[in-house]
Write a protein that holds these residues in place. Structure first.
Motif, PDB file in Angstrom:
ATOM      1  N   LYS A  86       1.041  -1.355   0.117  1.00  0.00           N
ATOM      2  CA  LYS A  86      -0.022  -0.173  -0.105  1.00  0.00           C
ATOM      3  C   LYS A  86       0.696   1.091   0.155  1.00  0.00           C
ATOM      4  CE  LYS A  86      -3.899   2.579   2.186  1.00  0.00           C
ATOM      5  NZ  LYS A  86      -4.856   2.219   3.393  1.00  0.00           N
ATOM      6  N   ALA A  87       0.470   2.219  -1.094  1.00  0.00           N
ATOM      7  CA  ALA A  87       1.256   3.303  -0.987  1.00  0.00           C
ATOM      8  C   ALA A  87       2.881   3.066  -1.153  1.00  0.00           C
ATOM      9  CB  ALA A  87       1.122   4.373  -0.035  1.00  0.00           C
ATOM     10  N   GLY A  88       3.392   1.977  -1.756  1.00  0.00           N
ATOM     11  CA  GLY A  88       4.817   1.826  -1.893  1.00  0.00           C
ATOM     12  C   GLY A  88       5.542   1.066  -0.731  1.00  0.00           C
ATOM     13  N   LYS A  89       4.677   0.687   0.235  1.00  0.00           N
ATOM     14  CA  LYS A  89       4.971   0.070   1.609  1.00  0.00           C
ATOM     15  C   LYS A  89       4.607  -1.170   1.508  1.00  0.00           C
ATOM     16  CE  LYS A  89       5.276   0.650   6.745  1.00  0.00           C
ATOM     17  NZ  LYS A  89       5.827  -0.862   6.724  1.00  0.00           N
ATOM     18  N   VAL A  90       5.334  -2.495   1.780  1.00  0.00           N
ATOM     19  CA  VAL A  90       4.964  -3.719   1.734  1.00  0.00           C
ATOM     20  C   VAL A  90       4.295  -3.739   3.289  1.00  0.00           C
ATOM     21  CG1 VAL A  90       5.712  -5.996   2.191  1.00  0.00           C
ATOM     22  CG2 VAL A  90       6.886  -4.839   0.718  1.00  0.00           C
ATOM     23  N   ILE A  91       3.101  -4.256   3.124  1.00  0.00           N
ATOM     24  CA  ILE A  91       2.162  -4.598   4.126  1.00  0.00           C
ATOM     25  C   ILE A  91       2.419  -5.876   4.927  1.00  0.00           C
ATOM     26  CG2 ILE A  91      -0.381  -4.757   5.185  1.00  0.00           C
ATOM     27  CD1 ILE A  91       0.625  -1.756   4.340  1.00  0.00           C
ATOM     28  N   THR A  92       2.496  -6.833   4.034  1.00  0.00           N
ATOM     29  CA  THR A  92       2.617  -8.367   4.362  1.00  0.00           C
ATOM     30  C   THR A  92       3.074  -9.355   3.327  1.00  0.00           C
ATOM     31  OG1 THR A  92       1.683 -10.354   5.357  1.00  0.00           O
ATOM     32  CG2 THR A  92       0.158  -8.942   4.110  1.00  0.00           C
ATOM     33  N   VAL A  93       3.789 -10.151   3.435  1.00  0.00           N
ATOM     34  CA  VAL A  93       4.037 -11.347   2.725  1.00  0.00           C
ATOM     35  C   VAL A  93       3.646 -12.762   3.099  1.00  0.00           C
ATOM     36  CG1 VAL A  93       6.140 -12.461   1.518  1.00  0.00           C
ATOM     37  CG2 VAL A  93       6.149 -10.127   2.158  1.00  0.00           C
ATOM     38  N   GLY A  94       2.807 -13.175   2.136  1.00  0.00           N
ATOM     39  CA  GLY A  94       2.434 -14.588   2.718  1.00  0.00           C
ATOM     40  C   GLY A  94       0.738 -14.081   3.153  1.00  0.00           C
ATOM     41  N   PHE A  95       0.364 -15.344   3.768  1.00  0.00           N
ATOM     42  CA  PHE A  95      -0.909 -15.330   4.142  1.00  0.00           C
ATOM     43  C   PHE A  95      -1.224 -16.011   5.572  1.00  0.00           C
ATOM     44  CE2 PHE A  95      -5.320 -17.314   4.705  1.00  0.00           C
ATOM     45  CZ  PHE A  95      -6.165 -16.069   4.660  1.00  0.00           C
ATOM     46  N   ASN A  96      -1.541 -15.190   6.396  1.00  0.00           N
ATOM     47  CA  ASN A  96      -2.061 -15.645   7.849  1.00  0.00           C
ATOM     48  C   ASN A  96      -3.331 -15.009   8.244  1.00  0.00           C
ATOM     49  OD1 ASN A  96      -2.312 -15.447  10.776  1.00  0.00           O
ATOM     50  ND2 ASN A  96      -0.052 -16.168  10.773  1.00  0.00           N
ATOM     51  N   ALA A  97      -4.482 -15.759   8.130  1.00  0.00           N
ATOM     52  CA  ALA A  97      -5.701 -15.135   8.595  1.00  0.00           C
ATOM     53  C   ALA A  97      -5.720 -14.348   9.749  1.00  0.00           C
ATOM     54  CB  ALA A  97      -6.737 -16.316   8.697  1.00  0.00           C
ATOM     55  N   ALA A  98      -5.059 -14.647  10.952  1.00  0.00           N
ATOM     56  CA  ALA A  98      -5.124 -13.957  12.225  1.00  0.00           C
ATOM     57  C   ALA A  98      -4.431 -12.508  11.915  1.00  0.00           C
ATOM     58  CB  ALA A  98      -4.478 -14.733  13.425  1.00  0.00           C
ATOM     59  N   ALA A  99      -3.358 -12.863  11.531  1.00  0.00           N
ATOM     60  CA  ALA A  99      -2.672 -11.203  10.888  1.00  0.00           C
ATOM     61  C   ALA A  99      -3.351 -10.552  10.170  1.00  0.00           C
ATOM     62  CB  ALA A  99      -1.225 -11.677  10.636  1.00  0.00           C
ATOM     63  N   TYR A 100      -4.146 -11.015   9.081  1.00  0.00           N
ATOM     64  CA  TYR A 100      -4.962 -10.331   8.341  1.00  0.00           C
ATOM     65  C   TYR A 100      -5.998  -9.615   9.052  1.00  0.00           C
ATOM     66  CZ  TYR A 100      -2.712 -11.686   3.805  1.00  0.00           C
ATOM     67  OH  TYR A 100      -2.030 -11.787   2.659  1.00  0.00           O
ATOM     68  N   GLU A 101      -6.451 -10.116  10.039  1.00  0.00           N
ATOM     69  CA  GLU A 101      -7.634  -9.502  10.887  1.00  0.00           C
ATOM     70  C   GLU A 101      -7.125  -8.308  11.490  1.00  0.00           C
ATOM     71  OE1 GLU A 101     -10.695 -10.432  11.317  1.00  0.00           O
ATOM     72  OE2 GLU A 101     -10.755 -12.213  10.190  1.00  0.00           O
ATOM     73  N   GLU A 102      -5.957  -8.459  12.069  1.00  0.00           N
ATOM     74  CA  GLU A 102      -5.319  -7.085  12.570  1.00  0.00           C
ATOM     75  C   GLU A 102      -4.710  -6.171  11.578  1.00  0.00           C
ATOM     76  OE1 GLU A 102      -2.267  -8.095  15.362  1.00  0.00           O
ATOM     77  OE2 GLU A 102      -3.094  -9.825  16.291  1.00  0.00           O
ATOM     78  N   LEU A 103      -4.158  -6.455  10.570  1.00  0.00           N
ATOM     79  CA  LEU A 103      -3.657  -5.537   9.346  1.00  0.00           C
ATOM     80  C   LEU A 103      -4.808  -4.626   8.861  1.00  0.00           C
ATOM     81  CD1 LEU A 103      -0.939  -7.695   7.980  1.00  0.00           C
ATOM     82  CD2 LEU A 103      -0.724  -5.544   8.955  1.00  0.00           C
ATOM     83  N   PHE A 104      -5.878  -5.501   8.324  1.00  0.00           N
ATOM     84  CA  PHE A 104      -6.894  -4.930   7.807  1.00  0.00           C
ATOM     85  C   PHE A 104      -8.074  -4.573   8.697  1.00  0.00           C
ATOM     86  CE2 PHE A 104      -4.387  -7.708   4.860  1.00  0.00           C
ATOM     87  CZ  PHE A 104      -3.881  -6.722   4.120  1.00  0.00           C
TER      88      PHE A 104
END
Length: 115
Positions: A97-115
């Protein structure tokens, strides 16, 4: 706006896209196979999360390389050279997002926190 980088037939990328769609999170999809990836973009990612994170040593592409070739991929420059030519060896997906890596790979729990 988020950009999801990957290949459409990757199971992990499919899971991520399904997860984002289910949570109504808008994103653009960048297909390595059809759109490629630049060395400059890879260098930016490596600067943010490290080349060891971007290089997928569990990929079929990596495992098909002979041991001698694998041994030569021991720094960022060599990794980027490999990844530009063999995009399937990039860990998937990379979300930016906006040139910054938010995440690499997939982890549902981490996605809940990130998004």
């Amino acid at each position: 706006m988020y950009t999801v980088y990957g290949i459409p037939n990757c199971d992990t990328v499919k899971k991520v896209r399904d997860w984002l769609d289910a949570h109504k999170i808008k994103y653009d999809f960048h297909n390595y196979k059809t759109d490629g990836i630049t060395a400059a973009k890879l260098k930016t990612w490596c600067g943010q999360v490290g080349w060891e994170t971007i290089l997928n040593k569990k990929s079929t592409t990596w495992r098909e390389l002979d041991a001698k070739t694998q041994a030569t991929i021991n720094n960022e420059k060599k990794a980027i050279e490999l990844l530009v030519q063999n995009t399937s060896a990039i860990k998937r997906p990379v979300i930016e997002k906006a040139g910054k890596v938010i995440t690499v790979g997939f982890n549902a729990a981490a996605y809940e926190e990130l998004f």
